[in-house]
Design a protein around this motif. Structure first.
Motif, PDB file in Angstrom:
ATOM      1  N   VAL A  31      31.844 -26.256   4.103  1.00  0.00           N
ATOM      2  CA  VAL A  31      31.452 -26.249   2.696  1.00  0.00           C
ATOM      3  C   VAL A  31      31.459 -24.810   2.222  1.00  0.00           C
ATOM      4  CG1 VAL A  31      28.987 -26.087   3.216  1.00  0.00           C
ATOM      5  CG2 VAL A  31      29.720 -27.084   1.037  1.00  0.00           C
ATOM      6  N   CYS A  32      31.714 -24.607   0.931  1.00  0.00           N
ATOM      7  CA  CYS A  32      31.819 -23.245   0.418  1.00  0.00           C
ATOM      8  C   CYS A  32      31.441 -23.232  -1.057  1.00  0.00           C
ATOM      9  CB  CYS A  32      33.257 -22.753   0.600  1.00  0.00           C
ATOM     10  SG  CYS A  32      33.546 -21.052   0.105  1.00  0.00           S
ATOM     11  N   PHE A  33      30.637 -22.231  -1.461  1.00  0.00           N
ATOM     12  CA  PHE A  33      30.339 -22.027  -2.868  1.00  0.00           C
ATOM     13  C   PHE A  33      31.532 -21.386  -3.571  1.00  0.00           C
ATOM     14  CE2 PHE A  33      25.762 -22.258  -1.752  1.00  0.00           C
ATOM     15  CZ  PHE A  33      25.324 -23.049  -2.803  1.00  0.00           C
ATOM     16  N   SER A  38      27.120 -20.290  -9.254  1.00  0.00           N
ATOM     17  CA  SER A  38      26.108 -20.812  -8.339  1.00  0.00           C
ATOM     18  C   SER A  38      26.062 -22.331  -8.323  1.00  0.00           C
ATOM     19  CB  SER A  38      24.727 -20.282  -8.741  1.00  0.00           C
ATOM     20  OG  SER A  38      24.403 -20.718 -10.055  1.00  0.00           O
ATOM     21  N   HIS A  39      26.881 -22.988  -9.146  1.00  0.00           N
ATOM     22  CA  HIS A  39      26.768 -24.439  -9.281  1.00  0.00           C
ATOM     23  C   HIS A  39      27.991 -25.211  -8.789  1.00  0.00           C
ATOM     24  CE1 HIS A  39      28.204 -22.672 -13.142  1.00  0.00           C
ATOM     25  NE2 HIS A  39      29.134 -23.591 -12.993  1.00  0.00           N
ATOM     26  N   GLU A  40      29.074 -24.541  -8.410  1.00  0.00           N
ATOM     27  CA  GLU A  40      30.268 -25.238  -7.958  1.00  0.00           C
ATOM     28  C   GLU A  40      30.424 -25.078  -6.442  1.00  0.00           C
ATOM     29  OE1 GLU A  40      33.768 -25.244 -10.824  1.00  0.00           O
ATOM     30  OE2 GLU A  40      32.718 -23.393 -11.363  1.00  0.00           O
ATOM     31  N   ARG A  51      36.394 -32.383  -1.640  1.00  0.00           N
ATOM     32  CA  ARG A  51      35.539 -32.771  -2.762  1.00  0.00           C
ATOM     33  C   ARG A  51      35.004 -31.526  -3.464  1.00  0.00           C
ATOM     34  NH1 ARG A  51      33.812 -38.284  -2.921  1.00  0.00           N
ATOM     35  NH2 ARG A  51      34.813 -39.449  -1.223  1.00  0.00           N
ATOM     36  N   PHE A  52      35.174 -31.524  -4.777  1.00  0.00           N
ATOM     37  CA  PHE A  52      34.686 -30.450  -5.615  1.00  0.00           C
ATOM     38  C   PHE A  52      33.464 -30.944  -6.382  1.00  0.00           C
ATOM     39  CE2 PHE A  52      39.100 -29.474  -4.861  1.00  0.00           C
ATOM     40  CZ  PHE A  52      39.125 -28.092  -4.730  1.00  0.00           C
TER      41      PHE A  52
END
Length: 201
Positions: A31-33, A38-40, A51-52
């Motif tokens: 998983v990666c920001f 800060s919200h995606e 999945r985005f």
């Protein structure tokens, strides 16, 4: 929630998730920001999907790239220089670059590993450049802007192939303060040897 109990007689507070994202149907491997928000979030799984997520739209909403690879997707990284691009690696040894605005297929497909990809990461100081490490003991550096091959058996995007490790290259990281420097770790299956190497161009 996780209650860590007591440590040296001191009670720890209970930690609860701010949000739970549900939708994957198999093991989530990475998983990666988004590098500038800060919200995606982007996540990948054994279900071969990317999945985005956008926390502003709620935990149940996401955009999905289905059957993005032909094998389990093992790793993902979001480009800091081109915010719509993510790179992924899979158990079949293939690295792909996707544009989240066009999820029906990969922008670039990179093939020069023979085993599962362990890690992918974009170069912090040059757009279009990324690296991948694999169970085959190789760390490859790619430039996805290249289109002409020097030899017919080498992909045009392959810039550097580091083959100095004894075992699979488990992880690596670009140095954000020293351009064109990568540190990598390997694991020899027989001796559990950990090695470090630096790549300079």
């Amino acid at each position: 929630s996780v209650a860590s109990g007591s440590l040296a007689g001191v009670e720890s507070p209970e930690l609860k998730p701010r949000m739970r994202f549900e939708g994957h149907t198999a093991v989530v491997n990475d998983v990666c920001f988004h590098p500038s928000t800060s919200h995606e979030i982007v996540s990948v799984s054994d279900a071969r999907t990317i999945r985005f997520w956008d926390s502003r739209k709620g935990p149940g909403h996401c955009e999905v790239a289905k059957e993005a690879h032909g094998a389990d997707i093992t790793c993902v990284d979001w480009s800091a220089s081109e915010e719509n691009l993510v790179v992924t690696g899979c158990g079949g040894g293939i690295v792909k670059v996707f544009d989240r605005r066009k999820l029906e297929g990969a922008v670039v497909e990179l093939r020069h590993h023979s085993k599962s990809i362990n890690c992918v990461q974009w170069c912090p100081d040059r757009a279009g450049v990324l690296a991948s490490s694999s169970e085959d003991g190789l760390l490859n550096v790619w430039d996805i802007t290249k289109t002409s091959a020097r030899t017919p058996d080498v992909p045009p995007q392959l810039m550097i192939q580091h083959s100095g490790h004894w075992g699979e290259v488990c992880d690596f990281h670009w140095n954000p303060h020293d351009p064109w420097t990568v540190i990598s770790t390997s694991n020899d299956a027989q001796t559990e040897h950990l090695g470090l190497s630096l790549i300079h161009n």
